[in-house]
Design an enzyme around this catalytic site. Structure first.
Site, PDB file in Angstrom:
ATOM      1  N   LYS A 177     -11.200   6.678  -3.411  1.00 55.90           N
ATOM      2  CA  LYS A 177     -11.607   7.874  -2.662  1.00 55.90           C
ATOM      3  C   LYS A 177     -13.085   8.235  -2.810  1.00 55.90           C
ATOM      4  CE  LYS A 177      -7.775   7.989  -0.784  1.00 55.90           C
ATOM      5  NZ  LYS A 177      -7.735   7.288   0.520  1.00 55.90           N
ATOM      6  N   ASP A 197       0.859  -1.182   0.000  1.00 53.00           N
ATOM      7  CA  ASP A 197       0.000   0.000   0.000  1.00 53.00           C
ATOM      8  C   ASP A 197       0.896   1.233   0.000  1.00 53.00           C
ATOM      9  OD1 ASP A 197      -2.320   1.680   0.513  1.00 53.00           O
ATOM     10  OD2 ASP A 197      -1.617   1.774   2.590  1.00 53.00           O
ATOM     11  N   ALA A 215     -12.919  11.246   9.092  1.00 49.13           N
ATOM     12  CA  ALA A 215     -12.198  11.292   7.823  1.00 49.13           C
ATOM     13  C   ALA A 215     -11.494   9.975   7.518  1.00 49.13           C
ATOM     14  CB  ALA A 215     -11.182  12.429   7.840  1.00 49.13           C
ATOM     15  N   ARG A 261     -10.333  -1.614  -4.050  1.00 43.93           N
ATOM     16  CA  ARG A 261     -10.470  -2.497  -2.900  1.00 43.93           C
ATOM     17  C   ARG A 261     -11.907  -2.523  -2.393  1.00 43.93           C
ATOM     18  NH1 ARG A 261      -5.584   0.835  -0.207  1.00 43.93           N
ATOM     19  NH2 ARG A 261      -3.840  -0.195  -1.238  1.00 43.93           N
ATOM     20  N   ASP A 263      -2.156  -1.136   5.797  1.00 49.26           N
ATOM     21  CA  ASP A 263      -2.441  -0.659   7.153  1.00 49.26           C
ATOM     22  C   ASP A 263      -3.920  -0.619   7.485  1.00 49.26           C
ATOM     23  OD1 ASP A 263      -3.105   2.748   6.973  1.00 49.26           O
ATOM     24  OD2 ASP A 263      -2.442   1.656   5.208  1.00 49.26           O
ATOM     25  N   HIS A 296     -14.551   6.075  -0.341  1.00 49.42           N
ATOM     26  CA  HIS A 296     -14.147   6.626   0.953  1.00 49.42           C
ATOM     27  C   HIS A 296     -15.106   7.747   1.366  1.00 49.42           C
ATOM     28  CE1 HIS A 296     -10.411   7.919   3.534  1.00 49.42           C
ATOM     29  NE2 HIS A 296     -11.542   8.096   4.180  1.00 49.42           N
ATOM     30  N   ALA A 308      -0.051   5.194   1.223  1.00 51.45           N
ATOM     31  CA  ALA A 308      -0.153   6.033   2.429  1.00 51.45           C
ATOM     32  C   ALA A 308      -0.350   5.183   3.675  1.00 51.45           C
ATOM     33  CB  ALA A 308      -1.295   7.034   2.287  1.00 51.45           C
ATOM     34  N   MET A 349     -10.858   4.395   5.079  1.00 51.48           N
ATOM     35  CA  MET A 349      -9.504   4.585   4.574  1.00 51.48           C
ATOM     36  C   MET A 349      -9.031   3.318   3.869  1.00 51.48           C
ATOM     37  SD  MET A 349      -7.211   7.059   4.538  1.00 51.48           S
ATOM     38  CE  MET A 349      -7.211   8.073   6.018  1.00 51.48           C
TER      39      MET A 349
END
Length: 283
Positions: free
Chosen positions: A60, A19, A52, A167, A193, A63, A21, A56
């Site tokens: 986006k 990944d 926010a 994803r 993560d 998201h 970030a 994650m």
């Protein structure tokens, strides 16, 4: 005639798919958080960093949908706009999000400590480096050169708009495998993560490794993590690790600096005839 049984793959790890970030760069995964806070503020809606971080790891637009699905955010949106958030609202927010993220994403290209040394080490073992992300291609095209300037250049980069879906679908992992020329999928390791990173890897039939201290689930800066006491650090690793294991992670590590050890353990399991699919069923 009975069908021929194929022997399980028991060779070495051939590739890792990282990944971006919170795993490879941007300790704490702050770039998306900063933009989402600013985006909703522009619409008169105050959200928290925790809001926010909901969703994650997803593409986006998905998201954004996850943030707006949070009851407090949905209520705040309704209070300001007079109606619940709609798909049209999500489309408009996403269109506004893209230039905001593009304007700052290159500021979050600093590699997580240990990444460059780990990449060098595993490459000496013949292991290739792929990557997946929740960022669109235009965003990665801004982020990747910054990471490269710091010494990080994965062999393959795949974004959600390069494939039919992001994803937790496995398509980005499959595209990486094709571009890297690596198979079977049991020879690859997905590292991320967030739970959706783990789901992505499992759906692709890969081994999965979750990172606990540098990502979005903990959401702390490197300075904050470095300031933790030894017992606080263990507690954070254990707590976040439980969330990643619940998603199906085969291994959890504090950060990318521990990846070579996780690869060693995965290769031991491969030699014993274990498979990632078998492990995901058991968990």
């Amino acid at each position: 005639m009975p069908p021929m049984k194929r022997r399980a793959y028991c060779g070495p790890v051939q590739a890792v798919i990282l990944d971006w970030a919170g795993t490879a760069v941007d300790y704490g995964s702050w770039a998306p958080v900063a933009v989402f806070l600013r985006l909703f503020e522009q619409h008169g809606v105050t959200i928290t960093p925790e809001d926010a971080r909901a969703g994650m790891g997803l593409m986006k637009k998905d998201h954004l949908r996850a943030i707006l699905a949070r009851p407090t955010v949905a209520a705040a949106w309704r209070s300001v706009s007079g109606a619940p958030p709609t798909e049209h609202d999500i489309d408009e927010l996403f269109a506004q999000f893209i230039p905001l993220q593009l304007s700052v994403v290159q500021d979050y290209a600093i590699p997580v400590p240990g990444l460059i040394d780990v990449v060098k080490e595993i490459r000496t073992r013949g292991i290739k480096i792929g990557s997946t992300t929740g960022y669109l291609r235009a965003m990665i095209d801004m982020l990747a050169p910054g990471a490269a300037a710091h010494g990080y250049r994965p062999d393959s980069i795949v974004c959600p708009d390069d494939v039919p879906a992001g994803r937790p679908a496995p398509w980005m992992c499959f595209r990486n495998a094709m571009q890297l020329g690596v198979y079977p999928m049991a020879a690859l390791v997905k590292v991320g993560d967030t739970p959706v990173d783990i789901e992505e890897g499992l759906n692709a039939g890969m081994w999965t490794v979750g990172v606990t201290l540098t990502g979005s689930l903990l959401g702390l800066t490197q300075t904050d993590v470095d300031a933790l006491t030894p017992s606080e650090r263990v507690e954070a690793h254990t707590r976040i690790g439980e969330q990643l294991r619940a998603a199906g992670a085969h291994h959890v590590i504090e950060g990318i600096w521990d990846l070579p050890h996780a690869i060693d353990e995965i290769e031991e399991r491969l030699q014993r005839g274990e498979t990632p699919v078998m492990e995901s069923w058991q968990s």
